[in-house]
Design a protein around this motif. Structure first.
Motif, short mmCIF file in Angstrom:
data_model
loop_
_atom_site.label_atom_id
_atom_site.label_comp_id
_atom_site.label_asym_id
_atom_site.label_seq_id
_atom_site.Cartn_x
_atom_site.Cartn_y
_atom_site.Cartn_z
N LEU A 116 0.82 -1.21 0.00
CA LEU A 116 0.00 0.00 0.00
C LEU A 116 0.86 1.26 0.00
CD1 LEU A 116 -2.64 -0.97 2.73
CD2 LEU A 116 -2.90 -1.13 0.24
N ALA A 117 2.12 1.10 0.36
CA ALA A 117 3.01 2.25 0.55
C ALA A 117 4.39 1.98 -0.03
CB ALA A 117 3.13 2.56 2.04
N VAL A 118 5.08 3.06 -0.34
CA VAL A 118 6.49 3.01 -0.73
C VAL A 118 7.26 3.86 0.28
CG1 VAL A 118 8.19 3.61 -2.50
CG2 VAL A 118 5.96 2.69 -3.18
N ASP A 119 8.26 3.26 0.89
CA ASP A 119 9.07 3.96 1.91
C ASP A 119 8.20 4.58 3.00
OD1 ASP A 119 11.31 3.26 0.41
OD2 ASP A 119 11.33 5.16 -0.67
N GLY A 120 7.12 3.88 3.36
CA GLY A 120 6.25 4.30 4.44
C GLY A 120 5.15 5.28 4.05
N ILE A 121 5.17 5.79 2.83
CA ILE A 121 4.18 6.77 2.38
C ILE A 121 3.15 6.09 1.50
CG2 ILE A 121 3.83 8.95 1.13
CD1 ILE A 121 5.54 9.22 3.70
N LEU A 122 1.88 6.27 1.85
CA LEU A 122 0.78 5.67 1.09
C LEU A 122 0.87 6.06 -0.38
CD1 LEU A 122 -1.56 3.92 2.20
CD2 LEU A 122 -2.97 5.97 2.19
N ILE A 123 0.72 5.10 -1.26
CA ILE A 123 0.77 5.34 -2.70
C ILE A 123 -0.44 6.19 -3.10
CG2 ILE A 123 0.61 4.21 -4.97
CD1 ILE A 123 2.12 1.82 -3.64
N GLU A 124 -0.21 7.14 -3.98
CA GLU A 124 -1.27 8.04 -4.43
C GLU A 124 -2.44 7.23 -5.00
OE1 GLU A 124 -1.98 11.67 -7.59
OE2 GLU A 124 0.05 11.26 -6.89
N GLY A 125 -3.64 7.56 -4.56
CA GLY A 125 -4.85 6.90 -5.02
C GLY A 125 -5.30 5.74 -4.15
N VAL A 126 -4.41 5.24 -3.27
CA VAL A 126 -4.76 4.10 -2.42
C VAL A 126 -5.83 4.47 -1.41
CG1 VAL A 126 -3.88 2.53 -0.64
CG2 VAL A 126 -2.63 2.83 -2.78
N ALA A 127 -5.75 5.64 -0.80
CA ALA A 127 -6.74 6.04 0.20
C ALA A 127 -8.14 6.02 -0.40
CB ALA A 127 -6.41 7.43 0.76
N ASP A 128 -8.31 6.60 -1.57
CA ASP A 128 -9.63 6.60 -2.22
C ASP A 128 -10.07 5.18 -2.56
OD1 ASP A 128 -9.90 9.36 -2.06
OD2 ASP A 128 -9.04 9.69 -4.05
N ALA A 129 -9.15 4.36 -3.04
CA ALA A 129 -9.49 2.98 -3.39
C ALA A 129 -9.93 2.20 -2.16
CB ALA A 129 -8.31 2.30 -4.07
N LEU A 130 -9.27 2.41 -1.03
CA LEU A 130 -9.66 1.72 0.21
C LEU A 130 -11.03 2.18 0.69
CD1 LEU A 130 -6.27 1.71 2.16
CD2 LEU A 130 -7.33 -0.19 0.91
N ARG A 131 -11.30 3.47 0.59
CA ARG A 131 -12.63 3.98 0.99
C ARG A 131 -13.72 3.33 0.15
NH1 ARG A 131 -9.88 8.95 0.78
NH2 ARG A 131 -9.31 9.67 2.85
N THR A 132 -13.51 3.28 -1.15
CA THR A 132 -14.50 2.69 -2.05
C THR A 132 -14.69 1.21 -1.77
OG1 THR A 132 -14.00 4.31 -3.76
CG2 THR A 132 -15.07 2.28 -4.49
N LEU A 133 -13.59 0.49 -1.65
CA LEU A 133 -13.65 -0.95 -1.42
C LEU A 133 -14.29 -1.29 -0.08
CD1 LEU A 133 -12.88 -3.65 -2.69
CD2 LEU A 133 -10.65 -3.44 -1.57
N SER A 134 -14.09 -0.44 0.93
CA SER A 134 -14.63 -0.71 2.27
C SER A 134 -16.15 -0.72 2.31
CB SER A 134 -14.09 0.31 3.27
OG SER A 134 -14.70 1.58 3.08
N GLU A 135 -16.79 -0.25 1.26
CA GLU A 135 -18.25 -0.31 1.19
C GLU A 135 -18.73 -1.74 0.96
OE1 GLU A 135 -19.45 2.48 -1.82
OE2 GLU A 135 -18.37 4.13 -0.86
#
Length: 156
Positions: free
Chosen positions: A25-44
């Protein structure tokens, strides 16, 4: 829940995503761009869990406010910790996503294992343990929304 019926592979009812963090989900500890939105959508549709050693110490801050359960694993026996975690959830209802050697057991024993090859690379053992290999976390998560792609990949 995400239901799949794949010819010559089987019927799967996925209730949980269990993902590694760094390299997944992350590179060098930083969340990859777009992952936060993808997780929100998938969590539905499915519960999301992140099990990580948190190498960079940033997972809690980076995942703050997202609909995920975060578990920081101790540095020793991580592969077994992750395997035990999916077993407690019910491995038959888990899709596991990861890239590191410590992800190999959960990918092998989950109903569906997705290995990733991104900037951090992937452990060869983990690739052999996976059902599907993807080169992007966003594409891997999108497979769970567009399940016909999984069917096309896994049917025989």
């Amino acid at each position: 829940m995400i239901s799949l019926s794949i010819p010559d592979y089987g019927d799967i009812e996925l209730k949980h995503v269990v993902s590694d963090y760094n390299g997944t989900l992350a590179v060098d500890g930083i969340l990859i761009e777009g992952v936060a939105d993808a997780l929100r959508t998938l969590s539905e549709h499915i519960e999301i869990h992140v099990v990580t050693a948190d190498t960079f110490g940033l997972a809690k801050a980076q995942l703050a406010g997202l609909p995920v359960t975060l578990v920081i694993a101790p540095p020793e026996n991580q592969a077994d910790t992750k395997l035990d975690y999916i077993r407690k959830l019910g491995a038959a209802n888990v899709v596991a996503i990861g890239n590191g050697r410590n992800d190999r057991k959960m990918l092998e024993h989950a109903a569906l294992g997705i290995a990733l090859i991104q900037k951090e690379g992937a452990a060869a053992e983990t690739l052999r343990s996976a059902d599907v290999v993807s080169t992007s976390i966003l594409e891997a998560l999108d497979l769970l929304s567009n399940t016909k792609r999984l069917k096309a990949t896994l049917r025989s």
